[in-house]
Enzyme design. Structure first.
Site, mmCIF file in Angstrom:
data_model
loop_
_atom_site.group_PDB
_atom_site.id
_atom_site.type_symbol
_atom_site.label_atom_id
_atom_site.label_comp_id
_atom_site.label_asym_id
_atom_site.label_seq_id
_atom_site.Cartn_x
_atom_site.Cartn_y
_atom_site.Cartn_z
ATOM 1 N N ASP A 128 -0.839 -4.036 -4.220
ATOM 2 C CA ASP A 128 -0.592 -5.391 -4.716
ATOM 3 C C ASP A 128 -1.802 -6.304 -4.602
ATOM 4 O O ASP A 128 -1.687 -7.520 -4.795
ATOM 5 C CB ASP A 128 0.619 -6.013 -4.017
ATOM 6 C CG ASP A 128 0.422 -6.152 -2.511
ATOM 7 O OD1 ASP A 128 -0.327 -5.341 -1.940
ATOM 8 O OD2 ASP A 128 1.013 -7.067 -1.919
ATOM 9 N N ASP B 72 -3.805 -7.269 -2.066
ATOM 10 C CA ASP B 72 -4.133 -8.183 -0.968
ATOM 11 C C ASP B 72 -4.987 -7.538 0.123
ATOM 12 O O ASP B 72 -5.574 -8.230 0.941
ATOM 13 C CB ASP B 72 -2.882 -8.854 -0.383
ATOM 14 C CG ASP B 72 -1.838 -7.867 0.094
ATOM 15 O OD1 ASP B 72 -2.083 -6.646 0.001
ATOM 16 O OD2 ASP B 72 -0.761 -8.313 0.549
ATOM 17 N N HIS C 40 0.821 -1.219 0.000
ATOM 18 C CA HIS C 40 0.000 0.000 0.000
ATOM 19 C C HIS C 40 0.852 1.264 0.000
ATOM 20 O O HIS C 40 0.314 2.364 -0.041
ATOM 21 C CB HIS C 40 -0.881 -0.007 1.244
ATOM 22 C CG HIS C 40 -0.069 -0.192 2.489
ATOM 23 N ND1 HIS C 40 0.507 -1.402 2.811
ATOM 24 C CD2 HIS C 40 0.310 0.672 3.445
ATOM 25 C CE1 HIS C 40 1.177 -1.272 3.924
ATOM 26 N NE2 HIS C 40 1.093 -0.029 4.337
ATOM 27 N N LYS D 234 -3.339 -12.705 2.212
ATOM 28 C CA LYS D 234 -4.641 -12.064 2.262
ATOM 29 C C LYS D 234 -5.050 -11.715 0.836
ATOM 30 O O LYS D 234 -4.195 -11.643 -0.048
ATOM 31 C CB LYS D 234 -4.612 -10.856 3.178
ATOM 32 C CG LYS D 234 -3.550 -9.808 2.861
ATOM 33 C CD LYS D 234 -3.497 -8.829 4.022
ATOM 34 C CE LYS D 234 -2.577 -7.660 3.755
ATOM 35 N NZ LYS D 234 -1.169 -7.969 4.007
ATOM 36 N N ASP E 204 -5.554 -2.547 -2.597
ATOM 37 C CA ASP E 204 -4.318 -1.764 -2.459
ATOM 38 C C ASP E 204 -3.345 -2.012 -3.608
ATOM 39 O O ASP E 204 -3.694 -2.637 -4.612
ATOM 40 C CB ASP E 204 -3.647 -2.079 -1.117
ATOM 41 C CG ASP E 204 -3.063 -3.479 -1.092
ATOM 42 O OD1 ASP E 204 -3.592 -4.361 -1.800
ATOM 43 O OD2 ASP E 204 -2.066 -3.697 -0.374
HETATM 44 C C1 G16 Z 1 1.751 -6.288 5.742
HETATM 45 C C2 G16 Z 1 1.538 -7.661 6.246
HETATM 46 C C3 G16 Z 1 0.318 -7.687 7.124
HETATM 47 C C4 G16 Z 1 0.431 -6.640 8.206
HETATM 48 C C5 G16 Z 1 0.672 -5.291 7.589
HETATM 49 C C6 G16 Z 1 0.876 -4.163 8.581
HETATM 50 O O1 G16 Z 1 0.689 -5.942 4.907
HETATM 51 O O2 G16 Z 1 1.368 -8.571 5.195
HETATM 52 O O3 G16 Z 1 0.195 -8.969 7.639
HETATM 53 O O4 G16 Z 1 -0.731 -6.602 8.964
HETATM 54 O O5 G16 Z 1 1.815 -5.366 6.788
HETATM 55 O O6 G16 Z 1 2.100 -4.259 9.161
HETATM 56 P P1 G16 Z 1 2.733 -3.092 10.027
HETATM 57 O O7 G16 Z 1 1.699 -2.759 11.065
HETATM 58 O O8 G16 Z 1 3.965 -3.709 10.578
HETATM 59 O O9 G16 Z 1 2.983 -1.910 9.135
HETATM 60 P P2 G16 Z 1 0.952 -5.394 3.442
HETATM 61 O O10 G16 Z 1 -0.408 -5.231 2.852
HETATM 62 O O11 G16 Z 1 1.672 -4.087 3.665
HETATM 63 O O12 G16 Z 1 1.798 -6.419 2.786
#
Ligand code: G16
Length: 543
Positions: free
Chosen positions: A279, A281, A114, A376, A277
């Protein structure tokens, strides 16, 4: 095209975070930066000789160039076969599905999720294992260890592969197969959801907006919603993936998906709104004048998933990350199946899914998914909501009202303080950690602390332990606040404050979450000294 070994030296800071390595794009473009990390992945997973890998990304700036480097290095390291999404495009869930369906040895996914894209924004790379899921903590630790001792990497010098031409090509003895990024994923969705009922929904005049945020989900959403389900053209907005996401922030929440929110809260709003977002997920769900928080979405999907054909037999269990609200716990309890609490990061769900302990998983950070892949899955969540709307004939607002009446409402909010001075953020956490033992019994406004601890997780499947996963303060009111530093940012530190309070009285289920949580917001600031230590008068992002 003979493989050559190039000398290099370890580069500081290549420690993967919550989900792979994320840095500023210019950092990834520095000499040897990408190469060092890719070689460390290959070495960390025991080499790639003879292996078959899936490669693709979210199309952000530097995606295609990085894929060429990865392919040249995979060939030089002896990989047998690489499947690459056409144009270098693969959403994270589609990559996970391909790894699983092709029985590949793993995959490299290029994305900073994101986070914004562009030469001055963010880039990222993560490795997913043969189960299609993010590398475990153990594998990640091995990859990081290699980055600290690497002295050479292997590469072939070759003409770039044509990423636009479907079919097979040869690269220094390795087969590169360019595949349609959407087809297999769309076919998988058809096995899980009642596409006839969904076609009927749209044929009956149901109106929807899906905001792809100029990110990877555009082609997937267009194919599934408009082409296969017959939603009118224009249902998908911002559907063309752009290297800089149209200079937007491809994070599906009420702040960054503001156009969609305005549309859903304006006059003549469609029946249903959703976004995904960078990618593909994450997801956001919003009904007409009704935003659904990710934690509530997980609870509702858990309650009603059996209405979709893929989940008609019920769920084995459910898992949520620790900071995610406990709304889903009460659904699991009522239905009599297990509910697991894991640290933040999809990688922690992998063992539970592989072991058949859970069917659905979700996180407060806009992620929901099931055992159909090991990531996800944004569009999956949207289709499950659509399936539930079609099966019940109710609106999103009606479903939420029913849910809260039955289970109570977990008022929930996350306050993010972004790009905080790293030292100040760590000092805040260290200081709070040191005071946890003395907090129980103390009052902050009308709230009294009942318990305070630091979350640690013992994986019930492989016995591994993850420590330091967030500071939790529970109150006698049954509410809690959690403090955590993000593991996905690329600038300074991001402090996340997660606030939650359950209400069950029928007359208090319709409040604004910020108002319902105001005492706890004040208590959180007092307990951790947020404004004093960060110099901020309030959070940058409230979701
Ligand atoms: C990633 C992880 C998720 C996690 C999120 C937030 O999401 O795949 O499991 O919940 O980061 O992480 P943080 O709170 O450490 O920033 P994504 O969508 O960024 O790949």
């Amino acid at each position: 095209m003979t493989p050559k070994a190039v000398s290099t030296q370890p580069i500081d800071g290549q420690k993967p975070g919550t989900s792979g390595l994320r840095k500023k794009t210019r950092v990834f473009m520095e000499p040897n930066y990408l190469e060092n990390y890719v070689q460390s992945i290959f070495d960390g997973i025991g080499g790639v000789r003879g292996k078959r890998l899936v490669v693709g990304g979210d199309g952000r700036y530097f995606n295609a160039e990085a894929i060429q480097t990865i392919l040249q290095m995979a060939a030089a390291n002896g990989a047998a076969h690489c499947w690459v999404g056409q144009g270098g495009i693969l959403s994270t869930p589609a990559a996970s599905h391909l790894i699983r369906s092709l029985e590949a040895d793993g995959g490299l996914i290029l994305s900073a999720s994101h986070n914004p894209g562009g030469i001055d924004e963010d880039f990222g790379l993560k490795y997913n294992g043969p189960n299609g899921g993010p590398a475990s903590e153990t594998v990640t630790a091995r990859i990081f260890a290699r980055t600290r001792e690497i002295d050479s990497y292997h590469v072939v010098e070759a003409e770039p592969v044509d990423l636009s031409a479907l079919g097979r090509q040869e690269l220094a003895g390795m087969t590169v197969e360019i595949v349609d990024p959407v087809a297999d994923y769309a076919a998988l969705m058809e096995t899980l959801f009642d596409f006839d009922a969904l076609r009927g929904l749209f044929a009956g005049g149901f109106r929807m907006r899906f905001d792809a945020m100029h990110a990877v989900t555009g082609p997937y959403a267009t194919e599934i919603l408009e082409n296969r389900l017959g939603a009118p053209e224009g249902t998908v907005m911002n559907g063309t993936p752009l290297p800089d996401f149209g200079r937007g922030h491809p994070d599906p929440n009420p702040i960054w998906a503001r156009d969609l929110m305005n549309c859903m809260y304006g006059s003549g709003a469609p029946d249903f709104g959703a976004a995904s977002d960078g990618d593909g997920d994450r997801n956001m769900i919003v009904g007409r004048k009704c935003y659904v928080s990710p934690s509530d979405s997980l609870a509702v999907l858990t309650d009603l998933a059996h209405l979709a054909p893929g989940y008609a037999d019920g769920l084995a269990g459910v898992a949520r990350s620790m900071p995610t609200s406990t709304a889903v716990d009460r659904v699991a309890k009522a239905k009599g199946f297990a509910c697991f609490e894991t640290p933040t990061g999809w990688k922690f769900f992998g063992n539970l899914l592989d072991n058949g302990d859970v069917t659905l998983c979700g996180e407060e950070s806009a992620g929901t998914g099931s055992n159909h892949v090991r990531e996800k899955d944004g569009l999956w969540a949207v289709l499950l909501w659509l399936n539930i709307l079609a099966a019940t004939g109710k609106s999103v607002a009606e479903l939420m009202r029913d849910h809260w009446q039955r289970y109570g409402r977990n008022y929930y909010s996350r306050h993010d303080y972004e790009a905080v001075d790293s030292e100040a953020a760590h000092a805040l956490m260290d200081d709070l950690r040191g005071r946890l033992a003395e907090l129980p019994g103390k009052s902050f406004g009308p709230l009294t602390v009942s318990e305070a601890d630091e979350f640690a997780y013992d994986d019930p499947v492989d016995g591994s332990r993850a420590e330091g996963q967030g500071l939790r303060i529970h109150f006698t009111s049954g509410g809690r606040v959690v403090f955590r530093l993000s593991g996905t940012g690329t600038q300074g530190a991001t402090l996340r404050v997660y606030l939650e309070q359950l209400e069950t009285a029928p007359d208090v289920l319709d409040q604004d979450p910020q108002a319902a949580l105001s005492d706890m917001i004040a208590a959180a600031d007092e307990i951790a000294g947020i404004s004093r230590r960060t110099g901020r008068s309030g959070p940058d992002v409230v979701t």
